[in-house]
Structure formats: structure tokens, C-alpha cells
Design an enzyme around this catalytic site. Structure first.
Site, PDB file in Angstrom:
ATOM      1  N   HIS A   1      20.960  -7.605 -27.984  1.00  0.00           N
ATOM      2  CA  HIS A   1      21.495  -8.907 -28.357  1.00  0.00           C
ATOM      3  C   HIS A   1      22.367  -9.476 -27.245  1.00  0.00           C
ATOM      4  CE1 HIS A   1      24.732  -6.131 -29.697  1.00  0.00           C
ATOM      5  NE2 HIS A   1      25.519  -7.070 -29.203  1.00  0.00           N
TER       6      HIS A   1
ATOM      7  N   ARG B   1      31.434 -15.758 -28.396  1.00  0.00           N
ATOM      8  CA  ARG B   1      32.616 -15.885 -29.242  1.00  0.00           C
ATOM      9  C   ARG B   1      32.614 -17.269 -29.859  1.00  0.00           C
ATOM     10  NH1 ARG B   1      34.173 -12.736 -24.997  1.00  0.00           N
ATOM     11  NH2 ARG B   1      35.134 -10.769 -25.596  1.00  0.00           N
TER      12      ARG B   1
ATOM     13  N   GLU C   1      18.893 -23.771 -24.796  1.00  0.00           N
ATOM     14  CA  GLU C   1      17.659 -24.388 -24.324  1.00  0.00           C
ATOM     15  C   GLU C   1      16.597 -24.243 -25.406  1.00  0.00           C
ATOM     16  OE1 GLU C   1      14.661 -24.122 -20.478  1.00  0.00           O
ATOM     17  OE2 GLU C   1      15.882 -22.373 -21.008  1.00  0.00           O
TER      18      GLU C   1
END
Length: 145
Positions: free
Chosen positions: A6, A10, A123
Site C-alpha cells: 500500500h 496522512r 491521476e
């Protein structure tokens, strides 16, 4: 052996950030509140991608003493997250309808950039090919991404 797990970002408002990523098509796959460390971890993934490619949202709870919570800036320094979507025009429209700015519209029918509530660039890439279409073709870039 190496396996991608992953990326972590934050966040200051977990509910707003989860709602943002739901508009793209991600789902919350698990959540942990760590009272001893005063933080929450929320893992998101595209359907069928749990445990394969996830985004970890880290929310550091406000200080117990009432002082100001942590603030994060410089999301551009992170770079960006990228997701392939089924229909970039529909995805961008959902994001706009929810009040998000499309910083780089999908003028070419292929690529767009938007930012999460904490300024993380995301994106969006079209699955397959869509012909350029209005109003996207005529839209200008807004800010940076």
C-alpha cells in the site's frame, strides 16, 4: 520476493477523504482505531484489489490537551496516486458534482488530475479509449497537480 502492499497518506478529515475516494470507485476494506497511539488507519482499495494494491489513510487524532491538530501541506511533494477508471468523463463529473476541482481536465479523453481533501494529487486514467468530448476539451487547467 517483493509484494506491493500500500501507499500511505496522512489526512485531516477521514470522512471527507473516504467520501472523495468513493467517488473514484474505491471501497473501505478495513479500519483500525489505535487508542494507545491516538490514530486511525483506514485502508481503501478498488473492487477486487484488497490485499493487492491499497491506500492507507492515516488520521492522527487531535491532542488530548486541546492544542491544534497536526496540519499537512506539500501534498505535491508526495507525487500522486493513479487509478484506471471505466469512464473518465463520468468519474470527473461525479467529482465536480461533489464540489471537487478537476485541476487537469480530461481534454484528451485519457487523463485527468484532481486533489483529495488534503491536497494529494490523484491521476485518473481512462480504461481503453474515449474520444475527446466537450465540455472537457475546452476546459482549462486550474492550479497545479
Amino acid at each position: 520476493m517483493v509484494k506491493y502492499l500500500h501507499s500511505m497518506i496522512r489526512v485531516t478529515d477521514p470522512d471527507a477523504t473516504v467520501a472523495f475516494f468513493k467517488l473514484i470507485g474505491l471501497e473501505e476494506v478495513r479500519r483500525f482505531d489505535v487508542e494507545a497511539g491516538r490514530f486511525t488507519l483506514i485502508f481503501l482499495a478498488a473492487p477486487g484489489q484488497a490485499g493487492i494494491a491499497e491506500v492507507e489513510l492515516t488520521y492522527n487524532w487531535p491532542p488530548e490537551d486541546g492544542s491544534a491538530p497536526e496540519a499537512y501541506d506539500g501534498g505535491r511533494n508526495f507525487g500522486h496516486l493513479a487509478y484506471r477508471v471505466e469512464n473518465i468523463y463520468e468519474t470527473c463529473q461525479r467529482l465536480m458534482d461533489a464540489g471537487h476541482i478537476i485541476h487537469r481536465p480530461p481534454r484528451d479523453g485519457h487523463m485527468a488530475f484532481v486533489k483529495s481533501p488534503d491536497g494529494i494529487s490523484v491521476e485518473l486514467l481512462q480504461e481503453g479509449h474515449l474520444e475527446p468530448a466537450e465540455p472537457w476539451v475546452s476546459m482549462e487547467n486550474i492550479g497545479n497537480w
